[in-house]
Design an enzyme around this catalytic site. Structure first.
Site, mmCIF file in Angstrom:
data_model
loop_
_atom_site.group_PDB
_atom_site.id
_atom_site.type_symbol
_atom_site.label_atom_id
_atom_site.label_comp_id
_atom_site.label_asym_id
_atom_site.label_seq_id
_atom_site.Cartn_x
_atom_site.Cartn_y
_atom_site.Cartn_z
ATOM 1 N N SER A 169 0.838 -1.193 0.000
ATOM 2 C CA SER A 169 0.000 0.000 0.000
ATOM 3 C C SER A 169 0.881 1.254 0.000
ATOM 4 O O SER A 169 1.712 1.427 -0.887
ATOM 5 C CB SER A 169 -0.954 -0.042 1.199
ATOM 6 O OG SER A 169 -1.963 0.927 1.074
ATOM 7 N N ASP A 223 -9.353 -4.209 -6.050
ATOM 8 C CA ASP A 223 -8.735 -3.033 -5.458
ATOM 9 C C ASP A 223 -8.823 -1.855 -6.416
ATOM 10 O O ASP A 223 -8.496 -1.976 -7.600
ATOM 11 C CB ASP A 223 -7.271 -3.359 -5.143
ATOM 12 C CG ASP A 223 -6.550 -2.236 -4.403
ATOM 13 O OD1 ASP A 223 -7.200 -1.239 -4.035
ATOM 14 O OD2 ASP A 223 -5.333 -2.383 -4.191
ATOM 15 N N HIS A 249 -8.088 -4.651 -1.433
ATOM 16 C CA HIS A 249 -6.847 -4.092 -0.920
ATOM 17 C C HIS A 249 -6.520 -4.644 0.463
ATOM 18 O O HIS A 249 -7.335 -4.610 1.371
ATOM 19 C CB HIS A 249 -6.988 -2.570 -0.858
ATOM 20 C CG HIS A 249 -5.724 -1.840 -0.600
ATOM 21 N ND1 HIS A 249 -4.886 -1.449 -1.607
ATOM 22 C CD2 HIS A 249 -5.147 -1.420 0.558
ATOM 23 C CE1 HIS A 249 -3.841 -0.802 -1.098
ATOM 24 N NE2 HIS A 249 -3.979 -0.789 0.212
#
Length: 419
Positions: free
Chosen positions: A173, A277, A317
């Site tokens: 991330s 995501d 995610h």
């Protein structure tokens, strides 16, 4: 944009809200910060038996800033010392640049322990300063300080166990963005005393831009009415927030230029994306650009890099972090471990489609329910380089408070995902 998007709150408990990014972080006009992601800190320990055969130790690497790292040393290191030196992984955690910690028990301490044990690597997990108290580029500077410290081999574990020629930068991330910039900086500031970067690993990396990609415009409710962790307009608000309003979504730090990509000195790159995501296609676009932009380094194979793409279909995610025992999570970890231990100059793996998860991903922390009104999107097929698909499912600046759980999210579901 989803028609039922909820407007951010303007007041809570009589306090005026400046920036509301619930369920991650909230900033009030009086300057106070409220962080909602809560994972209790765990102390480092030399007890390998109680931590999957991995000993841990904390070191302050920059006394001026207080930046520290947690070292993860697998027990097999002692058995191979002097014969087979270990790969070194500098790991940078995610959390939107403003939450999470390398010391969090349920998230990054546990995940990095698993990485060290599975890869047989010594991992240096970076505890960097968080925005908004320390806006970008503080996190970049902290990761760079950690790399420089590791490169010095001044720590006895590093001096005794690691092979400097097998140094990897890894992050997920926001951490994926940070390690990318650390690799770029290493490519420009490298000197004879700096260790080479053998590989760059970015899992669900945060990159964005001012202009929407086609897939980011295609938001519709799915069959379950669930919501993605990061809807596009939520992502739009992040970068101005973590840069203290000094940069917008046209910033080259989240939309890297071709000249910067071509300057990367590392030979091998792994980028992992998740099928549901919002950041997926940004990751795929970056993988294409890294592969296609030749490096000026003459020692690289005609300027070409080995780029491995791992896609986890049907996942959102950060699924690997919050549900590590899930089949797709284990296969993603396996891909990362294989990448770290792959012999230099060996051929990348062929495109692979790995098994089908038997259960749907559970809504850990109630992300989906908290963001239900933010909607979902459909994904768009994309070609990569080496391409694998997994599944086909149909401490002063780190303030933590409890995240209110929606009534429908049972504690047993959360416990099952953590343990």
């Amino acid at each position: 944009m989803h028609a039922n998007k909820a407007s951010p709150a303007t007041e809570k408990d009589g306090r005026n809200i400046s920036v509301d990014m619930y369920p991650f972080i909230r900033k009030y006009k009086d300057g106070s910060i409220e962080r909602f992601l809560r994972s209790p800190f765990v102390l480092a320990s030399s007890d390998q038996a109680g931590n999957r055969g991995v000993a841990t130790r904390d070191v302050v690497v920059d006394k001026a800033t207080g930046v520290s790292v947690r070292l993860f040393l697998p027990s097999r290191a002692a058995e191979t010392a002097g014969r087979n030196e270990l790969p070194l992984v500098i790991y940078v955690h995610g959390g939107s640049f403003c939450t999470e910690s390398a010391f969090g028990r349920r998230t990054y301490h546990r995940y990095v322990t698993s990485l060290a044990a599975s890869a047989g690597a010594l991992v240096v997990s970076v505890e960097y300063r968080l925005a908004p108290e320390f806006p970008i580029p503080a996190a970049y500077d902290d990761a760079w300080a950690a790399l420089q410290w590791a490169a010095s081999l001044s720590d006895p574990w590093l001096a005794s166990y690691v092979d400097p020629a097998r140094t990897f930068l890894a992050g997920d991330s926001a951490g994926g963005n940070i390690v990318y910039h650390t690799a770029v900086r290493a490519s420009h500031e490298v000197n004879d005393e700096m260790m080479d970067i053998a590989g760059l690993i970015m899992v669900h990396p945060y990159f964005w831009g001012a202009k929407r990609l086609p897939s980011e415009l295609a938001w519709v409710d799915d069959s379950e009415g669930a919501a993605a962790v990061f809807p596009p307009y939520g992502v739009d608000r992040l970068w101005p927030f973590v840069t203290a309003g000094q940069a917008g979504n046209d910033d080259s730090r989240i939309d890297p230029p071709a000249s910067e990509i071509s300057s990367l000195a590392c030979r091998r790159v792994l980028i992992a994306v998740a099928g549901k995501d919002t950041l997926r296609d940004r990751g795929l676009d970056l993988s294409d650009r890294i592969r296609d932009h030749a490096s000026p380094r003459p020692w690289m194979m005609q300027g070409r890099r080995e780029v491995t793409v791992v896609e986890s279909e049907g996942e959102d995610h950060g699924f690997h972090l919050y549900s590590p025992l899930r089949t797709t999570s284990k296969r993603l970890m396996g891909s990362i471990v294989e990448f770290i231990n792959q012999q230099p100059n060996s051929s990348p793996a062929n495109r692979m489609v790995l098994g089908v998860p038997t259960t749907p991903f559970k809504d850990v922390f109630g992300y989906g329910m908290a963001m239900k009104s933010w909607g979902t999107r459909s994904s768009m097929p994309r070609n990569g380089a080496t391409y694998m698909k997994i599944g086909r499912v149909g401490p002063s600046n780190k303030i933590s408070v409890r995240l209110p759980m929606p009534a429908a999210v049972l504690w047993t579901r959360v416990i099952n995902n953590f343990f």
